[in-house]
Scaffold this motif. Structure first.
Motif, PDB file in Angstrom:
ATOM      1  N   GLU A 151    -101.690 -24.512  44.762  1.00 11.68           N
ATOM      2  CA  GLU A 151    -101.356 -23.576  43.699  1.00 11.68           C
ATOM      3  C   GLU A 151     -99.942 -23.816  43.183  1.00 11.68           C
ATOM      4  OE1 GLU A 151    -101.949 -20.132  41.168  1.00 11.68           O
ATOM      5  OE2 GLU A 151    -103.292 -21.513  42.198  1.00 11.68           O
ATOM      6  N   ARG A 152     -98.992 -23.954  44.086  1.00 13.74           N
ATOM      7  CA  ARG A 152     -97.604 -24.112  43.665  1.00 13.74           C
ATOM      8  C   ARG A 152     -97.364 -25.439  42.962  1.00 13.74           C
ATOM      9  NH1 ARG A 152     -94.289 -20.207  46.191  1.00 13.74           N
ATOM     10  NH2 ARG A 152     -92.444 -21.142  45.274  1.00 13.74           N
ATOM     11  N   PHE A 153     -97.927 -26.524  43.472  1.00 15.50           N
ATOM     12  CA  PHE A 153     -97.695 -27.828  42.848  1.00 15.50           C
ATOM     13  C   PHE A 153     -98.384 -27.920  41.498  1.00 15.50           C
ATOM     14  CE2 PHE A 153     -96.912 -29.378  47.321  1.00 15.50           C
ATOM     15  CZ  PHE A 153     -95.551 -29.581  47.125  1.00 15.50           C
ATOM     16  N   SER A 154     -99.417 -27.123  41.287  1.00 16.16           N
ATOM     17  CA  SER A 154    -100.111 -27.154  39.995  1.00 16.16           C
ATOM     18  C   SER A 154     -99.261 -26.551  38.886  1.00 16.16           C
ATOM     19  CB  SER A 154    -101.449 -26.405  40.092  1.00 16.16           C
ATOM     20  OG  SER A 154    -101.247 -24.999  40.172  1.00 16.16           O
ATOM     21  N   ALA A 180     -98.020 -18.646  54.146  1.00 15.39           N
ATOM     22  CA  ALA A 180     -98.907 -19.160  53.110  1.00 15.39           C
ATOM     23  C   ALA A 180     -99.117 -18.158  51.974  1.00 15.39           C
ATOM     24  CB  ALA A 180    -100.256 -19.542  53.728  1.00 15.39           C
ATOM     25  N   ILE A 181     -99.297 -16.893  52.289  1.00 17.16           N
ATOM     26  CA  ILE A 181     -99.587 -15.912  51.257  1.00 17.16           C
ATOM     27  C   ILE A 181     -98.423 -15.781  50.274  1.00 17.16           C
ATOM     28  CG2 ILE A 181     -98.789 -13.973  52.676  1.00 17.16           C
ATOM     29  CD1 ILE A 181    -101.624 -13.966  50.035  1.00 17.16           C
ATOM     30  N   GLU A 182     -97.194 -15.928  50.752  1.00 18.98           N
ATOM     31  CA  GLU A 182     -96.041 -15.825  49.871  1.00 18.98           C
ATOM     32  C   GLU A 182     -95.857 -17.093  49.049  1.00 18.98           C
ATOM     33  OE1 GLU A 182     -92.547 -14.194  51.609  1.00 18.98           O
ATOM     34  OE2 GLU A 182     -93.607 -12.357  52.168  1.00 18.98           O
ATOM     35  N   VAL A 183     -96.202 -18.244  49.639  1.00 24.17           N
ATOM     36  CA  VAL A 183     -96.212 -19.488  48.863  1.00 24.17           C
ATOM     37  C   VAL A 183     -97.233 -19.371  47.742  1.00 24.17           C
ATOM     38  CG1 VAL A 183     -96.708 -21.968  48.943  1.00 24.17           C
ATOM     39  CG2 VAL A 183     -95.422 -20.906  50.807  1.00 24.17           C
ATOM     40  N   THR A 196     -89.286 -20.352  47.877  1.00 24.22           N
ATOM     41  CA  THR A 196     -89.500 -20.765  49.264  1.00 24.22           C
ATOM     42  C   THR A 196     -88.707 -22.031  49.551  1.00 24.22           C
ATOM     43  OG1 THR A 196     -91.744 -19.841  49.224  1.00 24.22           O
ATOM     44  CG2 THR A 196     -91.245 -21.418  50.981  1.00 24.22           C
ATOM     45  N   GLY A 197     -88.094 -22.102  50.738  1.00 24.07           N
ATOM     46  CA  GLY A 197     -87.295 -23.252  51.122  1.00 24.07           C
ATOM     47  C   GLY A 197     -87.957 -24.091  52.194  1.00 24.07           C
ATOM     48  N   PHE A 198     -87.841 -25.404  52.064  1.00 29.81           N
ATOM     49  CA  PHE A 198     -88.300 -26.360  53.070  1.00 29.81           C
ATOM     50  C   PHE A 198     -87.192 -27.365  53.340  1.00 29.81           C
ATOM     51  CE2 PHE A 198     -92.294 -25.039  51.103  1.00 29.81           C
ATOM     52  CZ  PHE A 198     -93.149 -24.898  52.195  1.00 29.81           C
ATOM     53  N   THR A 199     -87.224 -27.924  54.522  1.00 34.65           N
ATOM     54  CA  THR A 199     -86.398 -29.088  54.829  1.00 34.65           C
ATOM     55  C   THR A 199     -87.239 -30.335  54.645  1.00 34.65           C
ATOM     56  OG1 THR A 199     -85.038 -27.884  56.423  1.00 34.65           O
ATOM     57  CG2 THR A 199     -85.058 -30.285  56.602  1.00 34.65           C
ATOM     58  N   THR A 258     -91.865 -25.355  40.377  1.00 39.65           N
ATOM     59  CA  THR A 258     -92.664 -24.813  41.479  1.00 39.65           C
ATOM     60  C   THR A 258     -91.954 -23.700  42.249  1.00 39.65           C
ATOM     61  OG1 THR A 258     -91.845 -26.428  43.093  1.00 39.65           O
ATOM     62  CG2 THR A 258     -93.781 -27.061  41.793  1.00 39.65           C
ATOM     63  N   SER A 259     -90.659 -23.483  42.003  1.00 37.77           N
ATOM     64  CA  SER A 259     -89.841 -22.503  42.748  1.00 37.77           C
ATOM     65  C   SER A 259     -89.746 -22.840  44.230  1.00 37.77           C
ATOM     66  CB  SER A 259     -90.382 -21.077  42.574  1.00 37.77           C
ATOM     67  OG  SER A 259     -90.259 -20.659  41.231  1.00 37.77           O
ATOM     68  N   ILE A 260     -89.981 -24.102  44.577  1.00 37.55           N
ATOM     69  CA  ILE A 260     -89.772 -24.574  45.945  1.00 37.55           C
ATOM     70  C   ILE A 260     -88.429 -25.286  46.002  1.00 37.55           C
ATOM     71  CG2 ILE A 260     -90.552 -26.234  47.693  1.00 37.55           C
ATOM     72  CD1 ILE A 260     -93.412 -25.592  46.888  1.00 37.55           C
ATOM     73  N   GLN A 261     -87.621 -24.919  46.979  1.00 43.93           N
ATOM     74  CA  GLN A 261     -86.299 -25.512  47.147  1.00 43.93           C
ATOM     75  C   GLN A 261     -86.268 -26.343  48.424  1.00 43.93           C
ATOM     76  OE1 GLN A 261     -83.117 -22.655  46.747  1.00 43.93           O
ATOM     77  NE2 GLN A 261     -84.267 -21.443  45.249  1.00 43.93           N
ATOM     78  N   LEU A 262     -85.444 -27.394  48.405  1.00 46.57           N
ATOM     79  CA  LEU A 262     -85.342 -28.285  49.548  1.00 46.57           C
ATOM     80  C   LEU A 262     -83.897 -28.401  50.029  1.00 46.57           C
ATOM     81  CD1 LEU A 262     -87.511 -31.400  48.527  1.00 46.57           C
ATOM     82  CD2 LEU A 262     -88.221 -29.431  49.891  1.00 46.57           C
ATOM     83  N   ASP A 263     -83.721 -28.492  51.347  1.00 49.05           N
ATOM     84  CA  ASP A 263     -82.523 -29.131  51.876  1.00 49.05           C
ATOM     85  C   ASP A 263     -82.971 -30.418  52.556  1.00 49.05           C
ATOM     86  OD1 ASP A 263     -83.500 -28.237  54.352  1.00 49.05           O
ATOM     87  OD2 ASP A 263     -81.984 -26.669  54.572  1.00 49.05           O
ATOM     88  N   TYR A 264     -82.048 -31.204  53.054  1.00 52.22           N
ATOM     89  CA  TYR A 264     -82.401 -32.579  53.415  1.00 52.22           C
ATOM     90  C   TYR A 264     -81.736 -33.036  54.715  1.00 52.22           C
ATOM     91  CZ  TYR A 264     -82.349 -37.652  53.491  1.00 52.22           C
ATOM     92  OH  TYR A 264     -82.476 -38.956  53.896  1.00 52.22           O
TER      93      TYR A 264
END
Length: 323
Positions: A22-25, A137-140, A146-149, A168-174
């Motif tokens: 859903e988010r990547f779409s 998952a439900i919030e994604v 939402t943040g991911f590494t 997508t409103s997805i944020q990353l750190d690295y």
């Protein structure tokens, strides 16, 4: 000049795979395909734009397509592995001959392979990485930021961030330390049980954060023991994911701890769905004993005695609070 279209193939149309689809779409330059073996789920997504098995009330983007045909992996630009951790390595070996080109393969599962190795070290692809973070998952699915590494090469990180993630409103750190990302995602489930037990007994923020802070210290110790960067604890996959999993009642591992703290007997050995945190406790116990560093991991050892040697909850809590 037209922007390149990216084909994102998601292995697994469960809760998290569906939420990521859903988010990547939302990025119109992504072509999002869900692979799943359950024909009913596939038909539901394609015909009704729903995954009623997991999200009966949610209408999915009409841009998402699903299939049971593994041939969709042939021309993928990005493959997301969102299936149970024990199934990932054999699945990756199965689809590898189908794949053409050199796709980026991202492991979202939280666990280890059957031989105790990190999953990314057993996936037979040249461009592998790991993405973990505080994400229900439900919030994604519902589009909350939402943040991911991202653990992998910097080039892959920058390409993925700049081409796949916009809108997508997805944020990353690295971090380049993939092992650290994998390890922290495994440990947080174990410590979610550990913190859940004392939460079930005391229902006290003071006690929760007392044990939470001790858990962070032990997790950092595990990073060093495994030869990983201890600074990784400060990323989304570290204190972020531990906080989400250990202090929020949507977490299954925390819920298991809560029930034990309230006096309920939990039989994971006889359960058809064994929580990852439960399996991790045994593996980490054996690793601690083999390296003779038990004095540095009192919570992990106390949790092992509680779950596998049937030590009392009272004794567990006493050990954890006094260590």
């Amino acid at each position: 000049m037209a922007t390149k279209q990216h084909t994102i193939v998601i292995a697994g149309a469960g809760t998290f795979g569906t939420a990521l689809a859903e988010r990547f779409s939302w990025n119109l330059h992504n072509t999002v395909l869900l692979y799943n073996r359950d024909q009913k789920v596939v038909d539901d997504i394609n015909e009704n734009h729903r995954n009623s098995k997991y999200f009966p009330a949610h209408v999915l983007s009409t841009a998402i397509r699903a299939t049971t045909d593994p041939g969709i992996f042939a021309y993928s630009d990005v493959i997301l592995l969102v299936i149970p951790s024990k199934a990932i390595v054999p699945f990756a070996e199965q689809v590898k001959p189908i794949v053409k080109g050199d796709p980026l393969v991202i492991n979202f599962a939280k666990g280890m392979s059957d031989d105790g190795a990190f999953i990314t070290e057993r996936i037979p692809f040249s461009r592998t990485c790991s993405m973990k973070g505080p994400s229900f998952a439900i919030e994604v699915l519902n589009g909350l930021p939402t943040g991911f590494t991202f653990g992998g090469s910097r080039k892959d990180y920058e390409d993925f961030r700049d081409t796949v993630l916009p809108h997508t409103s997805i944020q990353l750190d690295y971090t380049s330390d993939i092992r650290a990302v994998e390890l922290l995602s495994i440990l947080k489930n174990m410590y979610a049980i550990a913190i859940g037990v004392v939460s079930g007994r005391y229902n006290s923020p003071n006690v929760d954060f007392l044990v939470y802070t001790k858990a962070v210290r032990e997790m950092r110790g595990f990073l060093s023991l495994f030869g990983c960067d201890p600074q990784s604890i400060f990323l989304y996959c570290g204190i972020g994911d531990l906080g989400l999993t250990s202090l929020n009642d949507l977490s299954r591992n925390r819920t298991m701890g809560l029930l034990m703290g309230k006096g309920f007997a939990i039989d994971q050995e006889g359960s058809p769905t064994t929580l990852e945190g439960y399996r991790t406790v045994r593996y980490m116990h054996d690793f601690i004993v083999a390296n003779k560093v038990g004095q540095d991991f009192p919570i992990a050892l106390a949790l092992y005695r509680l779950l596998y040697e049937k030590e009392s909850v009272n004794q567990y809590i006493s050990t954890v609070l006094d260590c």
